[in-house]
Design an enzyme around this catalytic site. Sequence first.
Site, PDB file in Angstrom:
ATOM      1  N   CYS A  78       2.135  80.566 -71.423  1.00  0.00           N
ATOM      2  CA  CYS A  78       2.399  80.338 -72.846  1.00  0.00           C
ATOM      3  C   CYS A  78       3.804  80.787 -73.222  1.00  0.00           C
ATOM      4  O   CYS A  78       4.012  81.879 -73.763  1.00  0.00           O
ATOM      5  CB  CYS A  78       1.382  81.012 -73.741  1.00  0.00           C
ATOM      6  SG  CYS A  78       1.500  80.422 -75.450  1.00  0.00           S
TER       7      CYS A  78
ATOM      8  N   ALA B  53      -3.981  74.620 -72.937  1.00  0.00           N
ATOM      9  CA  ALA B  53      -4.104  73.183 -73.153  1.00  0.00           C
ATOM     10  C   ALA B  53      -3.828  72.413 -71.872  1.00  0.00           C
ATOM     11  O   ALA B  53      -4.451  71.370 -71.616  1.00  0.00           O
ATOM     12  CB  ALA B  53      -3.155  72.731 -74.259  1.00  0.00           C
TER      13      ALA B  53
ATOM     14  N   LYS C 170       2.705  76.513 -68.606  1.00  0.00           N
ATOM     15  CA  LYS C 170       1.466  77.186 -68.224  1.00  0.00           C
ATOM     16  C   LYS C 170       0.719  77.593 -69.492  1.00  0.00           C
ATOM     17  O   LYS C 170       0.897  78.701 -70.008  1.00  0.00           O
ATOM     18  CB  LYS C 170       1.783  78.387 -67.334  1.00  0.00           C
ATOM     19  CG  LYS C 170       2.419  78.002 -66.002  1.00  0.00           C
ATOM     20  CD  LYS C 170       2.656  79.205 -65.118  1.00  0.00           C
ATOM     21  CE  LYS C 170       3.353  78.826 -63.824  1.00  0.00           C
ATOM     22  NZ  LYS C 170       2.572  77.943 -62.959  1.00  0.00           N
ATOM     23  N   THR C 171      -0.119  76.675 -69.994  1.00  0.00           N
ATOM     24  CA  THR C 171      -0.854  76.905 -71.234  1.00  0.00           C
ATOM     25  C   THR C 171      -2.324  76.573 -71.043  1.00  0.00           C
ATOM     26  O   THR C 171      -2.706  75.866 -70.101  1.00  0.00           O
ATOM     27  CB  THR C 171      -0.299  76.045 -72.380  1.00  0.00           C
ATOM     28  OG1 THR C 171      -0.589  74.661 -72.110  1.00  0.00           O
ATOM     29  CG2 THR C 171       1.207  76.220 -72.537  1.00  0.00           C
TER      30      THR C 171
ATOM     31  N   GLN D  53      -7.544  84.108 -73.840  1.00  0.00           N
ATOM     32  CA  GLN D  53      -6.243  84.752 -73.954  1.00  0.00           C
ATOM     33  C   GLN D  53      -5.337  84.173 -75.046  1.00  0.00           C
ATOM     34  O   GLN D  53      -4.525  84.912 -75.621  1.00  0.00           O
ATOM     35  CB  GLN D  53      -5.533  84.740 -72.596  1.00  0.00           C
ATOM     36  CG  GLN D  53      -6.254  85.593 -71.570  1.00  0.00           C
ATOM     37  CD  GLN D  53      -5.533  85.671 -70.237  1.00  0.00           C
ATOM     38  OE1 GLN D  53      -4.312  85.573 -70.156  1.00  0.00           O
ATOM     39  NE2 GLN D  53      -6.296  85.840 -69.170  1.00  0.00           N
TER      40      GLN D  53
ATOM     41  N   CYS E 118       1.592  74.080 -77.142  1.00  0.00           N
ATOM     42  CA  CYS E 118       1.922  75.439 -77.561  1.00  0.00           C
ATOM     43  C   CYS E 118       1.901  75.488 -79.080  1.00  0.00           C
ATOM     44  O   CYS E 118       2.880  75.096 -79.729  1.00  0.00           O
ATOM     45  CB  CYS E 118       3.287  75.838 -77.025  1.00  0.00           C
ATOM     46  SG  CYS E 118       3.686  77.566 -77.315  1.00  0.00           S
TER      47      CYS E 118
END
Length: 531
Positions: A282, A429, A426-427, A164, A461
């Site tokens: 993200c 990574a 919320k990523t 995504q 990010c």
Amino acid sequence: MTSKPEVTKLNDAVSVSPQLELSDVTALAKAGFKAIICNRPDEEEGDHPGSAAVAEAAKKAGLQFAYVPAVSGAITDQDGEKMAAALAGLPAPVLAYCRSGTRSTKLTEMAQAKTEKTPSKSSRFNVVIVGGGSAGIATAASMLKRNKTISLAIIDPSDDHYYQPGWTMVGGGAFSAEFTHRKEKDLIPARAQWIQSAVRSFDPENNAVHTADGQQIGYEVLIVCPGIELDWEAIDGLTGTLGQNGVTSNYRFDLAPYTYRLVKDMTGGTALFTQPPMPIKCAGAPQKAMYLSCSKWEKQGVLGDIDVQFHNTGAALFGVKEYVPALMEYIDRYNAHLNLESQLVAVDGPARIATFEQKRGDTTKRVEVKFDMLHVVPPQRAPGFVRSSPLAADSGFVEVDPATLRHTKYTNIFSLGDACNAPNAKTMAAVRKQAPVVAVNALAALEGKPPIADYNGYGSCPLTVERGKVVLAEFGYGGKLLPSFPNWLIDGTRPSRLSWLLKDTILPPVYWHGMLKGREWMVKPHRIGAD
């Protein structure tokens, strides 16, 4: 109820009717129905309101809605499975409708027959993982590399798996959509069992998960990571105009290419970019879409003819202040108009009007803005079966200790990724860091031991501020900067070509061939007390 539509009660949970009109929806709500299922395809001949319009009417009446279309005379077993999943996820009583009511009756019978056939179907595993996205696959691979003898199941209904973070790049013309797509079956670890079904409910007191098709899956340790739900319906009028009338979103695989088509073809007018309330996955993605679009328009020599506006529900451009100066330089460079505390609440696609609620001191006013292009990021929330479960915090997300990612009540349950309530960004990574922590802590729990690793809230990010340059934001809990590289190599607070190389070239293969294979490059779990 009025005589129209003619409602036939099949059982206490489901009734069916012929085609609904929009005016019928309020009457259904007053009659006590909690949800509506549309079984009539939108493209079917006849003068009938589309599913999006009925969904909007249902929302206004306080009803939930599901679209489960089936072709008359060609109903398949898969249609029955989809109906079963929809019924399992909606509150009763439900009203299902089609042209005459016949399809809805047949689908309900198929759904109930399927459920009745499988209630005794049960199995048990050492570890059950709910969610086959990046968090679920990475955690499974990490656990199985450490212990090849455990039995492990992954529950996920989807045939498809997506990278995504690449959708921003698709919307910016840097990636093709298919570059971000794989088949789920090709990514499930070899020693894991894939249960291709949707979760209906959790039963933590009995260490079991119940699926929409009637299975009961037992576990010793449960890991919950089904991701986050995009609430498109929360914005009035949006669902009926997505992918047309200049309305797009990089948050959907099928729409990201439309974003780039709009950008390429735009030579003047007004372009709006929106960001909803937190939490979202993200948090930088809404403005990444704007920067890459502006970079393209700048290169094409048309930026000066485009009114670019960024509408952010929040009170700041970015949540970690050290990165804001570099981002503001690009806001100024692109002459983008920054509108803080401005939330998109409605879209009229055919008229090309976006409606915002803007806070100005103690007052809130509604403002209508004409647009030629509108990039929308929808509000987001925990999946319904999580929100309604005993695992959920008040926010609806799974309640965990932010360091160990173990549930605060159930010591054999862990959660990671977008579905947990840890206060990190919320990523992807973040998931890369969380997966090894959960893996070793879950394996410890199997042995009756306490957690042995902790997570510092790391997230990253890569803010694509122009084609070829990225501001690499890396931070943990409390906004603490957590750079992965020495400052002389990459200064994350400044735009960098090397960071673009990382985003464009390095991270995708790291994801497919590293993270999803349990290879923990630069993310080895930190042991509690190791410092």
